[in-house]
Design an enzyme around this catalytic site. Sequence first.
Site, PDB file in Angstrom:
ATOM      1  CB  SER A  66      -1.944  -3.393   1.002  1.00  0.00           C
ATOM      2  OG  SER A  66      -1.096  -4.131   1.863  1.00  0.00           O
ATOM      3  N   GLY A  67      -1.093  -5.957  -0.094  1.00  0.00           N
ATOM      4  CA  GLY A  67      -1.911  -8.100   0.246  1.00  0.00           C
ATOM      5  C   GLY A  67      -2.721  -8.661   0.824  1.00  0.00           C
ATOM      6  CG  HIS A  68       0.345  -6.580   4.900  1.00  0.00           C
ATOM      7  ND1 HIS A  68       0.124  -6.195   5.583  1.00  0.00           N
ATOM      8  CD2 HIS A  68       0.367  -5.884   4.212  1.00  0.00           C
ATOM      9  CE1 HIS A  68       0.065  -5.195   6.775  1.00  0.00           C
ATOM     10  NE2 HIS A  68       0.592  -4.350   5.081  1.00  0.00           N
TER      11      HIS A  68
ATOM     12  CB  CYS B  41       2.866   3.696  11.134  1.00  0.00           C
ATOM     13  SG  CYS B  41       2.262   2.445  10.767  1.00  0.00           S
TER      14      CYS B  41
ATOM     15  N   GLY C 267       1.101  -1.652  -0.503  1.00  0.00           N
ATOM     16  CA  GLY C 267       0.271   0.377  -0.027  1.00  0.00           C
ATOM     17  C   GLY C 267       0.739   1.386  -0.807  1.00  0.00           C
TER      18      GLY C 267
ATOM     19  CD  GLN D 211      -7.314  -0.637   7.612  1.00  0.00           C
ATOM     20  OE1 GLN D 211      -8.236  -1.262   7.612  1.00  0.00           O
ATOM     21  NE2 GLN D 211      -5.632  -1.328   7.484  1.00  0.00           N
TER      22      GLN D 211
ATOM     23  CG  ASN E  15      -4.857   3.449   8.610  1.00  0.00           C
ATOM     24  OD1 ASN E  15      -5.316   4.727   8.566  1.00  0.00           O
ATOM     25  ND2 ASN E  15      -3.676   3.759   9.702  1.00  0.00           N
TER      26      ASN E  15
HETATM   27  C1  LIG Z   1      -1.386  -0.849   6.089  1.00  0.00           C
HETATM   28  C2  LIG Z   1      -2.063   0.049   5.598  1.00  0.00           C
HETATM   29  C3  LIG Z   1      -1.195   1.025   4.469  1.00  0.00           C
HETATM   30  C4  LIG Z   1       0.570   0.994   3.504  1.00  0.00           C
HETATM   31  O1  LIG Z   1       0.339  -0.727   3.176  1.00  0.00           O
HETATM   32  P1  LIG Z   1       1.389  -1.547   3.575  1.00  0.00           P
HETATM   33  O2  LIG Z   1       1.019  -2.381   2.449  1.00  0.00           O
HETATM   34  O3  LIG Z   1       1.809  -2.136   4.929  1.00  0.00           O
HETATM   35  O4  LIG Z   1       2.702  -0.061   2.784  1.00  0.00           O
HETATM   36  C5  LIG Z   1      -1.827   1.917   3.534  1.00  0.00           C
HETATM   37  N1  LIG Z   1      -2.543   2.975   4.130  1.00  0.00           N
HETATM   38  C6  LIG Z   1      -3.253   2.312   4.762  1.00  0.00           C
HETATM   39  C7  LIG Z   1      -5.134   2.703   5.221  1.00  0.00           C
HETATM   40  C8  LIG Z   1      -2.872   1.104   5.959  1.00  0.00           C
HETATM   41  O5  LIG Z   1      -4.265   0.497   6.478  1.00  0.00           O
END
Ligand SMILES: *Cc1c(COP(=O)(O)O)cnc(C)c1O
Length: 394
Positions: free
Chosen positions: A198-200, A323, A69, A178, A150
């Site tokens: 973002s995949g995770h 973060c 992401g 999200q 998030n």
């Molecule tokens: C987790 C998150 C990101 C960052 O994604 P990563 O794959 O960890 O770099 C960006 N934006 C939001 C809203 C997130 O929750």
Amino acid sequence: MIYADNAATTKMSELALKRFVEVASNEFGNPSSLYSIGQSAKDVLENARADVASVINADPREIIFTSGGSEADNQAIISAAKLGEKNGKKHIISTAFEHHAVLHTLEKLKKEGFEITLLDVHSNGIVTADEVEAAIKDETCLVTIMFANNEIGTIQPIREIGAVCRKHNVLFHTDAVQAIGHLPIDVQEYNIDMLSSSGHKFHGPKGTGFLYAKKGIRLTNLIEGGAQEKGKRAGTENVPGIAAMAEALKAAVANIPQHNDSLRAKRDRLIEGLLQIPHSALNGDRDSRLPGNVNFCFEGIEGESLLLLLDDKGISASSGSACTSGSLDPSHVLLAIGRVHDVAHGSLRLSIEDDITNEDIEYIIRSVREVVEYLRGFSPIWRDLVAGKKQFIL
Ligand SMILES: *Cc1c(COP(=O)(O)O)cnc(C)c1O
């Protein structure tokens, strides 16, 4: 162990893990190689691209795979800024409660002479399309507003914001990290020009993600090198990761309505239970929120201590975003919705998934209640509040 921090990251699904191992074992070829094992890996990649594209109603050619992401946010915003600059348009609109991948990119652009408008967020954690429209001027080259927050899980009126951007012919990017996998997203219907994912965050592997950029939008490279991803993102593709991400995403969107109904019921029970704790408050709108997000402030305590004690009870939660933890500043999201410092410090985010049981929910409610009472027992702020030397806010 009760895992209640799915907004920070999710466990890979069985299906995604199986797909990862399968592709890593059998498709080790480089997708850029011309011989058959390379082309076979290329097919895996392109099938994943088609799967991901169809989930958001995009064309596969509009999908660029990224490391996640953060990279997608950076590339989207920097691309729009460079395009704007060419036309003498150096004004960008966003909100005060974006993810740091967006906010820090905007800060960088500000140093390069861009004007950045960060819209205030209402106390319910929502910005309106009217406010976006009022901020648009002739020099505006981009509106970037997250689909769902998030920390507090509030869902923004993306369709309305997209319509406003289209009306004024301004590019619209949304950080949908999200939201995707939890909410139906149609980039055409919502007039979304760029979208980050973002995949995770949806049970895929870490280090995977994608950027959707509507046909015709010229992307700026963040990584130079080979001609992968139509020359817009160099580096040999993470084929097993991408295949597993696509598998996870397909599964996540397969039954959104049923999944969300069940998850919302658990979330609402959790909210009801925690509201019984005196001097507590839910952060963010009760209804326009992600089905698995619960975020509270408890007056008179420190979120960090709350987390550590919950961990002792086998509950993994968060006080905001992963973060900002480790820093003593309260969450910028809670400050953006108008929580004062003292209150914002006592925050707790529980982000649940549907595999959580009703017994787990009751255990969390009991545990949070106990820990909050315990911490208030020796909090000087709480003592002052009870003695009337300070005013209760919640
Ligand atoms: C987790 C998150 C990101 C960052 O994604 P990563 O794959 O960890 O770099 C960006 N934006 C939001 C809203 C997130 O929750």
